[in-house]
Design an enzyme around this catalytic site. Structure first.
Site, PDB file in Angstrom:
ATOM      1  N   ASP A   1      -0.672   7.313  -0.810  1.00  0.00           N
ATOM      2  CA  ASP A   1      -1.655   6.660  -0.227  1.00  0.00           C
ATOM      3  C   ASP A   1      -2.959   7.426  -0.282  1.00  0.00           C
ATOM      4  O   ASP A   1      -2.915   8.889  -0.061  1.00  0.00           O
ATOM      5  CB  ASP A   1      -1.246   6.534   1.176  1.00  0.00           C
ATOM      6  CG  ASP A   1      -2.411   5.716   2.158  1.00  0.00           C
ATOM      7  OD1 ASP A   1      -2.304   4.654   2.024  1.00  0.00           O
ATOM      8  OD2 ASP A   1      -3.345   6.662   2.480  1.00  0.00           O
ATOM      9  N   GLY A   2      -4.018   6.826  -0.693  1.00  0.00           N
ATOM     10  CA  GLY A   2      -5.342   7.542  -0.795  1.00  0.00           C
ATOM     11  C   GLY A   2      -5.881   8.199   0.482  1.00  0.00           C
ATOM     12  O   GLY A   2      -6.370   9.490   0.308  1.00  0.00           O
TER      13      GLY A   2
ATOM     14  N   GLU B   1      -2.527   6.201  -6.517  1.00  0.00           N
ATOM     15  CA  GLU B   1      -1.974   4.855  -6.530  1.00  0.00           C
ATOM     16  C   GLU B   1      -1.027   4.860  -5.642  1.00  0.00           C
ATOM     17  O   GLU B   1       0.184   5.444  -5.974  1.00  0.00           O
ATOM     18  CB  GLU B   1      -1.874   4.182  -7.884  1.00  0.00           C
ATOM     19  CG  GLU B   1      -1.238   2.922  -7.771  1.00  0.00           C
ATOM     20  CD  GLU B   1      -1.884   1.737  -7.286  1.00  0.00           C
ATOM     21  OE1 GLU B   1      -1.178   1.218  -6.301  1.00  0.00           O
ATOM     22  OE2 GLU B   1      -3.110   1.623  -7.406  1.00  0.00           O
TER      23      GLU B   1
ATOM     24  N   ASP C   1     -11.563   2.342  -5.345  1.00  0.00           N
ATOM     25  CA  ASP C   1     -11.126   0.927  -5.988  1.00  0.00           C
ATOM     26  C   ASP C   1      -9.784   0.431  -5.531  1.00  0.00           C
ATOM     27  O   ASP C   1      -9.215  -0.234  -6.279  1.00  0.00           O
ATOM     28  CB  ASP C   1     -11.497   1.244  -7.191  1.00  0.00           C
ATOM     29  CG  ASP C   1     -11.273  -0.175  -8.295  1.00  0.00           C
ATOM     30  OD1 ASP C   1     -11.753  -0.963  -7.701  1.00  0.00           O
ATOM     31  OD2 ASP C   1     -11.136  -0.102  -9.364  1.00  0.00           O
TER      32      ASP C   1
ATOM     33  N   ARG D   1       3.755  -5.545  -3.054  1.00  0.00           N
ATOM     34  CA  ARG D   1       3.182  -6.755  -3.693  1.00  0.00           C
ATOM     35  C   ARG D   1       3.752  -7.719  -4.425  1.00  0.00           C
ATOM     36  O   ARG D   1       4.852  -6.944  -5.183  1.00  0.00           O
ATOM     37  CB  ARG D   1       1.720  -6.586  -3.781  1.00  0.00           C
ATOM     38  CG  ARG D   1       1.862  -5.590  -4.985  1.00  0.00           C
ATOM     39  CD  ARG D   1       0.250  -5.190  -5.409  1.00  0.00           C
ATOM     40  NE  ARG D   1      -0.647  -4.411  -4.345  1.00  0.00           N
ATOM     41  CZ  ARG D   1      -0.948  -3.262  -4.341  1.00  0.00           C
ATOM     42  NH1 ARG D   1      -0.088  -2.444  -5.105  1.00  0.00           N
ATOM     43  NH2 ARG D   1      -1.493  -2.803  -3.344  1.00  0.00           N
TER      44      ARG D   1
END
Length: 302
Positions: free
Chosen positions: A147-148, A120, A168, A37
């Site tokens: 990755d969660g 994260e 979150d 991003r």
């Protein structure tokens, strides 16, 4: 120009000058393109914010008051602490989605003996949290690039258990789809302690509201919505099987009030925002549950 009109115009100009002199313009102090991003850090007066989309003014992922870093900025962040009405003294905390590290810092100060794992996916976000938002790490507080969902799968294989799991994770638009499905919630449930609680940051204004609610209900049974009227944020509290009586809530409010006050959290007011879904499902019975095969991206815009 008539003399009285001249003075009126002059007066208006003075007022406008005074008004604009107090308005702060956002200043970008950091900008980078990570693997995932665009990341920006902006300052507006005393406010510093982490953003993932420079085109939107509503895209702040985390903010802090520069002169009062302990005080929480966002409404949703404060609502997360409704979890503490259900659990006491969490020993193992898992946070998926770091942002600026605000939740981790606050929980670490409240419970210095707690082990806190922050997951994260973007290493650049962790670095920005360290460099610009005072994210604190220690032997008990860690940040892992992963990755969660992969982390949860591996934690399940290791038979790990967490007392408090906070979801979150946002990609700038919404919650990543693979962290919103029945299969993921079942994996999540397998690493939740028997009396633990999951706090999920989501929205009451999303077109996915009914699907999310049905999916949580399918895996965890009845849950608690924490939300304020006319506000888009909601926190879902799920997993905890304790019977939550008004007497217990009052007791916890009394215990938590002095602890949370320095962070700007009014736990008494938050305790009045609990909406129990038991016998009060606000989604149709035939609502489709989100799965790995059915997670409609076209509904993400809200």
């Amino acid at each position: 120009m008539h003399k009285s009109n001249f003075y009126m115009v002059l007066y208006v100009l003075m007022l406008l000058s005074l008004l604009f002199s107090h308005l702060s313009v956002a200043k970008t102090i950091h900008s980078e393109r990570s693997l995932y991003r665009n990341i920006l850090v902006e300052e507006t007066g005393n406010l510093r914010c982490l953003k993932f989309d420079e085109k939107s003014s509503q895209s702040s992922q985390s903010c802090m008051y520069i002169n009062e870093p302990k005080k929480l900025v966002f409404n949703y962040t404060k609502l997360v602490f409704s979890s503490l009405l259900l659990i006491e003294d969490p020993k193992k905390v898992l946070i998926i989605g770091l942002g600026g590290g605000t939740l981790s810092n606050t929980i670490s100060e409240l419970y210095p003996k707690a082990i806190i794992e922050n997951i994260e996916i973007d290493p650049a976000v962790i670095k920005v949290a360290r460099d610009y938002f005072n994210f604190k790490e220690s032997t008990k507080v860690t940040a892992k690039v992963q990755d969660g969902r992969i982390f949860i799968k591996r934690a399940a294989l290791k038979k790990q258990q967490f007392d408090w799991i906070i979801l979150d994770a946002f990609n700038g638009d919404y919650i990543p789809e693979h962290l919103l499905t029945k299969e993921f919630f079942e994996e999540l449930k397998s690493v939740l302690a028997s009396d633990g609680v999951i706090a999920a940051n989501t929205f009451s204004s999303s077109k996915l509201y009914e699907h999310e609610s049905a999916t949580y209900n399918a895996v965890f049974g009845d849950f608690i919505n924490v939300s304020r009227k006319n506000h888009s944020n909601r926190i879902i509290l799920a997993g905890n099987k304790s019977t939550l009586t008004q007497a217990h809530i009052n007791k916890r409010v009394s215990e938590l009030t002095p602890l949370l006050l320095p962070y700007g959290v009014n736990i008494k007011a938050i305790s009045q925002m609990l909406h129990f879904t038991k016998n009060n499902h606000d989604w149709p019975e035939n609502t489709k549950v989100l799965t790995d095969q059915y997670s409609p991206a076209n509904l993400l815009n809200f």
